[in-house]
Every structure is written in C-alpha cells, then in structure tokens.
Design a protein around this motif. Structure first.
Motif, PDB file in Angstrom:
ATOM      1  N   GLY A   1      49.892  27.808  34.704  1.00  0.00           N
ATOM      2  CA  GLY A   1      48.656  27.853  33.947  1.00  0.00           C
ATOM      3  C   GLY A   1      47.454  27.867  34.866  1.00  0.00           C
ATOM      4  O   GLY A   1      46.413  27.284  34.574  1.00  0.00           O
ATOM      5  N   GLY A   2      47.579  28.530  35.999  1.00  0.00           N
ATOM      6  CA  GLY A   2      46.495  28.558  36.981  1.00  0.00           C
ATOM      7  C   GLY A   2      46.087  29.966  37.363  1.00  0.00           C
ATOM      8  O   GLY A   2      46.394  30.931  36.671  1.00  0.00           O
TER       9      GLY A   2
ATOM     10  N   PRO B   1      29.124  43.491  39.876  1.00  0.00           N
ATOM     11  CA  PRO B   1      30.554  43.183  39.982  1.00  0.00           C
ATOM     12  C   PRO B   1      31.165  42.906  38.613  1.00  0.00           C
ATOM     13  O   PRO B   1      30.493  42.348  37.743  1.00  0.00           O
ATOM     14  CB  PRO B   1      30.582  41.938  40.862  1.00  0.00           C
ATOM     15  CG  PRO B   1      29.190  41.486  41.044  1.00  0.00           C
ATOM     16  CD  PRO B   1      28.267  42.522  40.527  1.00  0.00           C
ATOM     17  N   ARG B   2      32.388  43.350  38.453  1.00  0.00           N
ATOM     18  CA  ARG B   2      33.109  43.038  37.220  1.00  0.00           C
ATOM     19  C   ARG B   2      34.296  42.173  37.599  1.00  0.00           C
ATOM     20  O   ARG B   2      35.239  42.639  38.222  1.00  0.00           O
ATOM     21  CB  ARG B   2      33.587  44.311  36.534  1.00  0.00           C
ATOM     22  CG  ARG B   2      32.540  44.879  35.574  1.00  0.00           C
ATOM     23  CD  ARG B   2      33.018  46.175  35.037  1.00  0.00           C
ATOM     24  NE  ARG B   2      33.428  47.025  36.163  1.00  0.00           N
ATOM     25  CZ  ARG B   2      33.688  48.319  36.042  1.00  0.00           C
ATOM     26  NH1 ARG B   2      33.626  48.902  34.886  1.00  0.00           N
ATOM     27  NH2 ARG B   2      34.049  49.025  37.104  1.00  0.00           N
ATOM     28  N   LEU B   3      34.177  40.916  37.246  1.00  0.00           N
ATOM     29  CA  LEU B   3      35.207  39.959  37.635  1.00  0.00           C
ATOM     30  C   LEU B   3      36.431  40.155  36.747  1.00  0.00           C
ATOM     31  O   LEU B   3      36.338  40.130  35.533  1.00  0.00           O
ATOM     32  CB  LEU B   3      34.671  38.530  37.498  1.00  0.00           C
ATOM     33  CG  LEU B   3      35.609  37.431  37.968  1.00  0.00           C
ATOM     34  CD1 LEU B   3      35.809  37.527  39.473  1.00  0.00           C
ATOM     35  CD2 LEU B   3      35.065  36.077  37.597  1.00  0.00           C
TER      36      LEU B   3
ATOM     37  N   GLN C   1      39.734  35.387  47.610  1.00  0.00           N
ATOM     38  CA  GLN C   1      39.922  34.701  48.888  1.00  0.00           C
ATOM     39  C   GLN C   1      39.389  33.270  48.877  1.00  0.00           C
ATOM     40  O   GLN C   1      38.237  33.032  48.555  1.00  0.00           O
ATOM     41  CB  GLN C   1      39.234  35.470  50.016  1.00  0.00           C
ATOM     42  CG  GLN C   1      39.496  34.833  51.382  1.00  0.00           C
ATOM     43  CD  GLN C   1      38.582  35.372  52.457  1.00  0.00           C
ATOM     44  OE1 GLN C   1      38.236  36.535  52.433  1.00  0.00           O
ATOM     45  NE2 GLN C   1      38.203  34.521  53.384  1.00  0.00           N
TER      46      GLN C   1
ATOM     47  N   GLU D   1      50.855  31.946  36.791  1.00  0.00           N
ATOM     48  CA  GLU D   1      50.961  32.058  35.334  1.00  0.00           C
ATOM     49  C   GLU D   1      51.825  30.926  34.779  1.00  0.00           C
ATOM     50  O   GLU D   1      51.476  30.308  33.772  1.00  0.00           O
ATOM     51  CB  GLU D   1      51.554  33.425  34.970  1.00  0.00           C
ATOM     52  CG  GLU D   1      51.358  33.761  33.512  1.00  0.00           C
ATOM     53  CD  GLU D   1      52.152  34.999  33.087  1.00  0.00           C
ATOM     54  OE1 GLU D   1      52.488  35.822  33.975  1.00  0.00           O
ATOM     55  OE2 GLU D   1      52.425  35.105  31.881  1.00  0.00           O
TER      56      GLU D   1
ATOM     57  N   ILE E   1      43.799  24.846  38.370  1.00  0.00           N
ATOM     58  CA  ILE E   1      45.030  25.019  39.147  1.00  0.00           C
ATOM     59  C   ILE E   1      44.920  26.340  39.900  1.00  0.00           C
ATOM     60  O   ILE E   1      44.607  27.379  39.314  1.00  0.00           O
ATOM     61  CB  ILE E   1      46.280  25.012  38.240  1.00  0.00           C
ATOM     62  CG1 ILE E   1      46.444  23.639  37.561  1.00  0.00           C
ATOM     63  CG2 ILE E   1      47.533  25.379  39.048  1.00  0.00           C
ATOM     64  CD1 ILE E   1      47.575  23.561  36.555  1.00  0.00           C
TER      65      ILE E   1
ATOM     66  N   ALA F   1      38.929  40.801  47.617  1.00  0.00           N
ATOM     67  CA  ALA F   1      38.119  39.804  48.324  1.00  0.00           C
ATOM     68  C   ALA F   1      37.703  38.659  47.400  1.00  0.00           C
ATOM     69  O   ALA F   1      37.522  37.531  47.845  1.00  0.00           O
ATOM     70  CB  ALA F   1      36.886  40.475  48.923  1.00  0.00           C
ATOM     71  N   SER F   2      37.545  38.948  46.114  1.00  0.00           N
ATOM     72  CA  SER F   2      37.105  37.913  45.171  1.00  0.00           C
ATOM     73  C   SER F   2      38.163  36.822  44.999  1.00  0.00           C
ATOM     74  O   SER F   2      37.898  35.792  44.408  1.00  0.00           O
ATOM     75  CB  SER F   2      36.779  38.538  43.819  1.00  0.00           C
ATOM     76  OG  SER F   2      37.911  39.205  43.313  1.00  0.00           O
TER      77      SER F   2
ATOM     78  N   GLY G   1      39.644  38.584  35.417  1.00  0.00           N
ATOM     79  CA  GLY G   1      40.268  37.266  35.294  1.00  0.00           C
ATOM     80  C   GLY G   1      39.256  36.146  35.451  1.00  0.00           C
ATOM     81  O   GLY G   1      38.071  36.391  35.632  1.00  0.00           O
ATOM     82  N   PRO G   2      39.745  34.912  35.379  1.00  0.00           N
ATOM     83  CA  PRO G   2      38.841  33.755  35.437  1.00  0.00           C
ATOM     84  C   PRO G   2      38.246  33.564  36.828  1.00  0.00           C
ATOM     85  O   PRO G   2      38.786  34.036  37.820  1.00  0.00           O
ATOM     86  CB  PRO G   2      39.756  32.587  35.071  1.00  0.00           C
ATOM     87  CG  PRO G   2      41.130  33.051  35.374  1.00  0.00           C
ATOM     88  CD  PRO G   2      41.146  34.529  35.234  1.00  0.00           C
ATOM     89  N   ARG G   3      37.114  32.877  36.876  1.00  0.00           N
ATOM     90  CA  ARG G   3      36.464  32.594  38.164  1.00  0.00           C
ATOM     91  C   ARG G   3      37.297  31.594  38.951  1.00  0.00           C
ATOM     92  O   ARG G   3      37.682  30.555  38.441  1.00  0.00           O
ATOM     93  CB  ARG G   3      35.078  32.004  37.930  1.00  0.00           C
ATOM     94  CG  ARG G   3      34.034  32.973  37.487  1.00  0.00           C
ATOM     95  CD  ARG G   3      32.727  32.228  37.267  1.00  0.00           C
ATOM     96  NE  ARG G   3      32.177  31.799  38.533  1.00  0.00           N
ATOM     97  CZ  ARG G   3      31.272  32.497  39.214  1.00  0.00           C
ATOM     98  NH1 ARG G   3      30.823  33.614  38.730  1.00  0.00           N
ATOM     99  NH2 ARG G   3      30.817  32.050  40.353  1.00  0.00           N
TER     100      ARG G   3
END
Lengths: 328, 282
Positions: free
Chosen positions: A237-238, A200-202, A257, A234, A212, A254-255, A204-206
């Motif tokens: 800052g979340g 998987p290539r995420l 959710q 944005e 936030i 799905a990532s 954005g941040p986890r």
C-alpha cells in the motif's frame, strides 16, 4: 536609536505553509531570533489563509505577512525573486530561513545574490550570537561530511533548511494567534522572462506525502526487476521510488528519486531494496520511522541505518515477501 | 559571409572537485578523516576530477553542435587546477579554456559567481552560460544563480534537455513532479542536472590534439572588481564526518517464505498499517 530587528521564516506556497516543513523553518528561525533579540515574522506566498495566524502564533511568530498571488496560479520564479528581493531590501531582516525545496534551490540563491548577502543551502542547523553573528552547518559531499560556516557581511543572512533537519518545537504555554497582514505580490518589472510552456504532470501520488515508500537500487541488477519494487509497493500500500543510479541509468523517472538531489521523504515505513546506503541517498530517507533493508551484501552500510534487515537477493526474496503480504 | 546564423557563444563554468564516489567509499567504510587544517578531506588517494554536473553541461553544448548549431565553447574555471583537467575540456571540444586566478584559496560561492560574471562581461559577453546544478564537494548550487544575477540574465535550473531555435531557448527541467518545459530568449544561464544523461568521452585523437590548447590565465585583479564585490560572505570554519552507529535486527529463517512471513509479522508488531486498505490511488 536602533530599528527593530526581525528574523523571517519564509514559505513559498500555501501547500508548504501548511506542511511540517514550515513548522521546521519557523522553529529554526525562532531559535535564531531569540539570541539576536529579534522578533519573528512569517512571510508566506499564497492566498489568504485564516489558519496561518494560528500556526504562526503557535510557533512564535509575532506577525504573518501574506504575499498574495494573483488567482490560483503559482507565481513564476522570476516574480518570486523580484518580490522577495524587494521585500528584504526594504526591511533588511537579520536572517531569512527557507525550507529547501526544488523552487527554493533556484529562488533563494538568486535573492541573496541580488542583495549581495550571504547565503547557505543544505542547512542542518543554525545559531546566532547576541552580537549578531550567524553560523550554520550544512551538508556537503552528499552528506558524507558536514561543513560549518560563519555567515559574514550585510544582513539578511539567507539560510535554506534541509527537510527534517530540525524538529518542530511550538512555543511553551498558551500561544496567541499572530496578526495576519496581506498584500499583493508585485509583478516583476521586466515581466517574466521565463515562460512555462508545459507544466509537470505527476503520475501517481506525490513521493514526499507517502506513508510507505519502497525504493530499489543498483543491487537489483537488471531493469526488469524494478517491476518487483512496484509490485511490493502495491502489496504494502505504498509508493515505488529509487536511488539515484537507477534514475541516472534511465530505469526510473527523476520524480521517483529519493536522496539529497531528489526528494526527501519521511514515511512511516521505508523499504530499501538493493540499495547500498550511500550518504547521498540516506539524506533523503533517514527520517523514516522504520527503515527495512533488503540487500545481499551483509556489510552494506544501509544496515547501519535500518531497524530491520534481511540479507537476501531481491529476485528471490521479493516474490516471497509479496506472497506473505497477500496472505499466501 | 553566408546567411547562416552567427555562432552562439556558450560559456560553461566548471570546477575541479575530489571524486565524490571515492569520498563516499571512504565514508561508508568508516575511514574518511579530515586533515589537520580541519577543513579538507585528509585522504590523499581521493583523485580530483571535473565536477560531473559540469561535464554534463559540456555534453549539453556538444548536443547542440550535434543538432547543427554553430556554437563556440569557452570553459572557465576559478582557482588553480591541474593541466589534465583543463585538457579534458579541450579534448571534449572547448575552443577556449580560461582559468581565473584569485588570491583567496577557496573563494565562496557568491565571489566565484562574481568572478565568472566579470570574466564573461570582460570577454564580450555570452549568449548562453551553462553550469552544473551544483558542485559535488560543497553541494551548494549557488554559483549559477550568482552568475545570472550579476549578468542580469534569466536563470533556468535543473535542465535535462536544452533546445535552441534561433535565439529561442527551450529547456526541459527535471522537477520532483515530473518534467517541466520552459522557454526564454537568449541570453540566459542554465544549470544542468544529471538527468541529461551520461556525457561522452573524448577520443584518443582529441586528447592528443588538446595538448596544444593552452589555457588563458586571468588574474582576478584584472577584472576590475572592487574589494566589496570580492568580500567573502561565507567562511568555512570546519568540516566534520558525521558518525553512524546502527542496531539492525536481522531477520532470518529456514526459507525465503518463512523469512518473509517473519518480516511481515515484525512490521505489524511495530504498528505499521501495511497491505490492504492503506493503498493510495494511482
């Protein structure tokens, strides 16, 4: 005449071992070990970590056992199942507690089935008696009910603990670092029957690390309005997320959710927009420090969980909120 | 006797569950109650239906057929179910419907997995076993793993897409970090997640035709399992409805702009670092 009893807290990666969820698992396992008169062992899959002895000791582990992975690639699920089943078949601990994660959902039931030992997923709390009986409460019906079970049959009793179900509780007083023992993670006898061809290539941040989180739900009404969720995330800052209907409808990956069948988050601030507050969803976000609900239905159950609420339509209110955040 | 590949035998393991949306509707309105046995939901108005993830497992098989694969489909369930439930599986294209009767009213997940695996072994094995990722009543998700272990098949969970080339299986898994693609050789067990997409509805003609399909009934005693294999390892003691009481502070002003400003001020009062400077990359 009796062999030494143990209870095992198990962390399936170094990342997990250094996270709060490992402390939750160590706490739950220690609370089982005490009435059973068992010692607590922390089993970690990963590479050597000097800090693990200190963390383990702080949470009451007598020893830390590191199953060392080869190189920096995480072991496959087949290898994990084989290694854990072999370890527990030999040692037969009274109970083994895992942090429920994507990989635990796949690995834990297989290890239990291989050993034909009792297993309960989605665990909220667990208890043991001096006689050795283990019982546990698990979430069911997406969190609408809680089911209490007795685990019977040959140990180990396998428990997969939901994130944030138990608060980490270090041992009282000055803790001694636990002794760390390392050994090589054995390769599965039959080789890895399942090959990963694309990881998987995420983007954005986890989600689970975010402080936030802004989530959108079915109440947005139209897929194009999800842009407002992204814009609000944005401006705050979340990170933008969603409830399950939006993922099922294909609006959002799905990532992203949040929920019992998605990611469990524990941010400082959780903003739920157009989300009714189904138990399935709340199981994924109710550990947030502050929940803000924005929904045009004042009777929506989300307001029972929220600290702050605004009864408003997303399309009208979010642009105003974004402007206010930008000082306009 | 052409040169085409032999049909792939696919077994879908399915369960009948109380409609989770109906249960949730009762729960959110505060009217969900537990029956006198202390173990089941009291509301008789909650309909029973096929676990939605299991329907998606059937849909995955239909998509393999759409792609030109010759697949035989057996849908197997443990326990007594209503005839409508089994008819739906038939209408969707199941060649065979099997119902395993077991003496325990609610066998636990490992016992169910053992029964399903024993049936599959006794009926000539399977190339591919598909299950829903979990049942929407107990949410456990243990059965796919138990079936895989009992049959010594590899397990791939959380499938959103299943492709087949000969005996080579490719599965796209929905993970929290995004999609992961894995490969394995048949036989295998795959659990299917909701990301697979909405399952199709059977046509009226298929529904009528399915009435002629009679389920095969099997008693668990005929599967040759000993008492140890069928010993329960989880005993349900009670089901409770957790209580929720909230104390939400509603923010309301004379305009959206003023409500928004009031909300932002309240968030800052609570010590939340919102807006500038806190933005993560990405």
């Amino acid at each position: 005449m009796s062999t030494k009893k143990t209870v095992v807290a198990c962390s399936l990666s170094m990342r997990e071992a250094r996270s709060e969820s490992a402390q939750e698992v160590l706490t739950a396992a220690r609370l089982l070990a005490e009435p059973l008169g068992a010692s607590l062992t922390w089993l970690v899959v990963g590479d050597a970590g000097d800090d693990l002895g200190e963390i383990g000791g702080r949470f009451g582990a007598g020893s830390v056992e590191v199953l060392r992975q080869r190189g920096d690639t995480l072991p496959g699920e087949e290898a994990l199942v084989a290694a854990l089943a072999a370890a527990f078949e030999q040692e037969r601990p009274q109970a083994v507690v895992f942090a429920q994660s994507f990989i635990a959902r796949s690995v834990v039931p297989r290890v239990a089935a291989r050993l034909r030992s009792p297993v309960l997923m989605n665990v909220l709390s667990a208890a043991a008696s001096a006689g050795g009986a283990v019982s546990a409460t698990a979430s069911a019906f997406g969190g609408d009910t809680h089911a209490r079970y007795d685990l019977v049959g040959d140990p180990p009793h396998f428990l997969s603990l939901l994130p944030r179900a138990v608060s980490p509780l270090p041992v009282a007083g000055l803790a001694r670092p636990a002794q760390v023992v390392e050994r090589e993670l054995p390769a599965p006898a039959e080789g890895d029957r399942v090959r990963v061809v694309e990881r998987p290539r995420l983007l954005g941040p986890r989600l689970e690390d975010a402080t936030i989180v802004v989530s959108g739900g079915r109440g947005l009404g139209d897929p194009s309005r999800y842009q407002l969720i992204e814009a609000l995330a944005e401006a705050l800052g979340g990170v933008a997320a969603a409830s399950r209907p939006l993922v099922d409808e294909g609006w959002v990956a799905a990532s992203r959710q949040v929920g019992l069948t998605g990611t469990v988050v524990q941010p400082e601030l959780y903003v739920a927009v157009g989300i009714s507050g189904a138990s399935q969803h709340m199981a994924g976000c109710s550990a947030a420090r502050v929940i803000v609900a924005i929904n045009n239905d004042e009777k929506a159950p989300i307001f029972r969980y929220a600290r702050l609420g605004v009864v408003a339509d997303a399309a009208g209110f979010l642009p105003a909120l974004i402007d206010a955040l930008k000082g306009r | 006797m052409g040169s085409s590949e032999p049909a792939v035998r696919i077994v879908v393991c399915a369960k009948e569950v109380p409609d989770p949306d109906a249960v949730n509707a009762y729960a959110v309105s505060g009217r969900l109650t537990i029956g006198e046995d202390g173990k089941t939901i009291a509301q008789a108005a909650v309909p029973l239906l096929m676990n939605a993830y299991d329907e998606q497992a059937i849909e995955a098989v239909l998509r393999l057929r759409d792609a030109g694969h010759e697949c035989s489909l057996t849908v197997v369930t443990v326990g007594t179910t209503r005839p409508e439930y089994l008819r739906k599986a038939g209408a969707l294209g199941a060649d065979e419907i099997v119902q395993i009767h077991h003496k325990a009213a609610h066998p636990d997940t490992l016992v169910v997995g053992t029964l399903l695996a024993a049936y599959i072994r006794s009926s000539g094995g399977a190339d591919l076993v598909l299950c829903g990722r979990q049942a929407s009543d107990d949410d456990q998700g243990v059965v796919p793993a138990a079936v895989a272990e009992e049959l010594s098949f590899p397990l791939v969970t959380m499938a959103r897409e299943i492709r087949l080339v000969g005996r080579q299986l490719t599965v796209v898994r929905a993970t929290p970090d995004g999609d992961e693609t894995v490969e394995c050789t048949l036989p295998a067990v795959v659990s299917v997640s909701s990301e697979l997409g909405t399952p199709r509805m059977p046509t009226a003609r298929d529904v009528i035709a399915a009435r002629a399909k009679k389920p095969t009934l099997i008693d668990s005693a005929a599967l040759g399992l000993d008492d140890r294999a069928l010993a329960p390892r989880l005993i349900l003691r009670s089901l409770v409805v957790p209580q929720k009481t909230g104390s939400c502070e509603f923010i309301e002003a004379d305009s959206s702009a003023n409500t928004a400003r009031a909300l932002v001020n309240r968030l800052r009062d609570l010590g939340l670092a919102i807006g500038s400077g806190a933005s993560p990359s990405g």
